[in-house]
Design a protein around this motif. Structure first.
Motif, mmCIF file in Angstrom:
data_model
loop_
_atom_site.group_PDB
_atom_site.id
_atom_site.type_symbol
_atom_site.label_atom_id
_atom_site.label_comp_id
_atom_site.label_asym_id
_atom_site.label_seq_id
_atom_site.Cartn_x
_atom_site.Cartn_y
_atom_site.Cartn_z
ATOM 1 N N VAL A 271 5.872 3.775 -0.140
ATOM 2 C CA VAL A 271 5.196 2.623 -0.733
ATOM 3 C C VAL A 271 5.778 1.332 -0.164
ATOM 4 O O VAL A 271 7.003 1.164 -0.120
ATOM 5 N N GLU B 129 -5.882 15.193 -1.571
ATOM 6 C CA GLU B 129 -5.761 15.528 -2.981
ATOM 7 C C GLU B 129 -5.402 17.003 -3.165
ATOM 8 O O GLU B 129 -6.064 17.900 -2.643
ATOM 9 N N SER C 147 5.309 10.600 0.147
ATOM 10 C CA SER C 147 4.695 9.278 0.049
ATOM 11 C C SER C 147 5.712 8.187 0.346
ATOM 12 O O SER C 147 6.914 8.370 0.141
ATOM 13 N N GLY D 9 0.819 -1.200 0.000
ATOM 14 C CA GLY D 9 0.000 0.000 0.000
ATOM 15 C C GLY D 9 0.856 1.254 0.000
ATOM 16 O O GLY D 9 2.089 1.198 0.081
ATOM 17 N N VAL D 10 0.182 2.392 -0.129
ATOM 18 C CA VAL D 10 0.843 3.692 -0.176
ATOM 19 C C VAL D 10 0.437 4.501 1.053
ATOM 20 O O VAL D 10 -0.752 4.618 1.369
ATOM 21 N N MET D 11 1.431 5.039 1.748
ATOM 22 C CA MET D 11 1.182 5.906 2.899
ATOM 23 C C MET D 11 1.586 7.330 2.528
ATOM 24 O O MET D 11 2.666 7.541 1.961
ATOM 25 N N GLU D 12 0.723 8.305 2.835
ATOM 26 C CA GLU D 12 0.985 9.698 2.509
ATOM 27 C C GLU D 12 0.923 10.560 3.755
ATOM 28 O O GLU D 12 0.212 10.243 4.711
ATOM 29 N N LEU E 70 0.039 15.222 -3.366
ATOM 30 C CA LEU E 70 -0.503 13.933 -2.960
ATOM 31 C C LEU E 70 -1.730 13.576 -3.790
ATOM 32 O O LEU E 70 -2.396 14.459 -4.345
ATOM 33 N N ARG E 71 -2.065 12.266 -3.851
ATOM 34 C CA ARG E 71 -3.092 11.795 -4.774
ATOM 35 C C ARG E 71 -4.315 11.192 -4.084
ATOM 36 O O ARG E 71 -5.335 10.973 -4.725
ATOM 37 N N SER E 72 -4.230 10.861 -2.809
ATOM 38 C CA SER E 72 -5.386 10.265 -2.134
ATOM 39 C C SER E 72 -6.489 11.313 -1.982
ATOM 40 O O SER E 72 -6.239 12.524 -1.984
ATOM 41 N N LYS E 73 -7.745 10.833 -1.872
ATOM 42 C CA LYS E 73 -8.871 11.753 -1.761
ATOM 43 C C LYS E 73 -8.749 12.667 -0.537
ATOM 44 O O LYS E 73 -9.131 13.829 -0.576
ATOM 45 N N LYS E 74 -8.194 12.111 0.526
ATOM 46 C CA LYS E 74 -8.079 12.885 1.762
ATOM 47 C C LYS E 74 -7.135 14.063 1.611
ATOM 48 O O LYS E 74 -7.362 15.133 2.186
#
Length: 306
Positions: A202, A194, A200, A85-88, A188-192
């Protein structure tokens, strides 16, 4: 024949640069700690030969012709899956914790612990228990509603074993860790988060599971509840069904399955003297076969028709 290893043994041999990683992964996943693994034959996939029928040597008269020997088999391919998974983290938050590297390192134990719990639950329920149900290697404890289960599992280097990609341990870690954009700040790319600037991390690993003969390696007792527990013969028959041997065979279950399915046989024989301070009501082994419990599989299942 390959030598099966536990996750801990694999970590000691191939992933010893961050030894705490395996402890985090299995801390709350005691059954995962017991699983046996082999390296996949071709990295991301494993090729195995499943024997179907064997004609063995036989006894004949001295001058009689020898019987024809034969082994029929199928080649079976098992593909590994990506686990990770990816952590941001936004820049401002990362800097409050001493930078992104320290922030990710602080979160890692929690991430790996949850990953281990999820992996254990998925293998037990979606692979081992499903295999027992499909082969009808199932015994009914008698409950009529939802109930707990116990699972007998015999590991075998070809028929019932976990798989891993040996090449993934180039970093000396159980998980391959990378930092996109060479660790530089980026959007960053996650919805939270964005559109927010941050960093990031991985995590990647490749694991799989090969169950080629569920009929002889996994069996279960289902529909256990507060008023219905398996008989001694059912437990023994379940172990006989998988050809149980101490060391390669384990009994897996949730705490409630152990309380209502196994411990009643201990309760009947508990005797305390005046100076005893500890009532031991837990059964640790059944005829030499170890018992392992996990809260990750303690939820009741819908009634299983046997």
């Amino acid at each position: 024949m390959s030598m099966m290893q536990t996750m801990h043994e694999i970590s000691v041999e191939l992933a010893n640069k961050q030894p705490g990683m395996i402890d985090d992964l299995t801390e709350d996943a005691p059954i995962l700690k017991m699983f046996k693994w082999n390296p996949a034959t071709h990295g991301l996939w494993n090729l195995a030969e499943k024997l179907n029928e064997i004609t063995s040597p036989g006894f004949v008269h001295f001058d009689a012709p020898l019987p024809q020997l034969n082994v029929s088999s199928d080649l079976v391919t098992t593909e590994l899956q990506k686990m990770g998974g990816v952590m941001e983290v936004p820049t401002d938050r990362a800097m409050k914790f001493g930078g992104p590297a320290k922030y990710f390192a602080r979160k890692q134990p929690y991430i790996l612990k949850k990953a281990g719990m999820d992996a254990e639950q998925q293998i037990v329920l979606k692979v081992l228990l499903r295999g027992a149900l499909m082969e009808k290697n199932v015994f009914d404890a008698g409950g009529t509603g939802k109930g707990w289960f116990m699972l007998a599992c015999r590991f075998d280097p070809e028929l019932n074993v976990g798989l891993y990609d040996k090449d993934q341990f180039a970093q000396g870690r159980l998980f391959n860790i990378s930092f996109p954009y060479d660790g530089a700040e980026h959007y960053l790319r996650s919805k939270k988060f964005e559109g927010v600037l941050g960093y990031s991390c991985v995590y990647r690993a490749h694991f799989g599971y090969q169950l080629l003969d569920a009929r002889r390696t996994v069996a279960a007792i289902v529909n256990i509840d507060e008023k219905h527990h398996p008989t001694v013969n059912q437990i023994d028959e379940m172990l006989a069904q998988v050809r149980a041997q101490p060391g390669s065979t384990h009994l897996f279950m949730g705490p409630k399955a152990r309380i209502y399915g196994i411990n009643p046989y201990k309760h009947e024989n508990v005797q305390l003297a005046n100076n005893d301070t500890d009532a031991k009501t837990r059964v640790e082994t059944w005829n030499g076969i170890s018992l392992t419990t996990s809260y990750n599989i303690d939820d009741q299942l819908d009634h299983v028709n046997v």
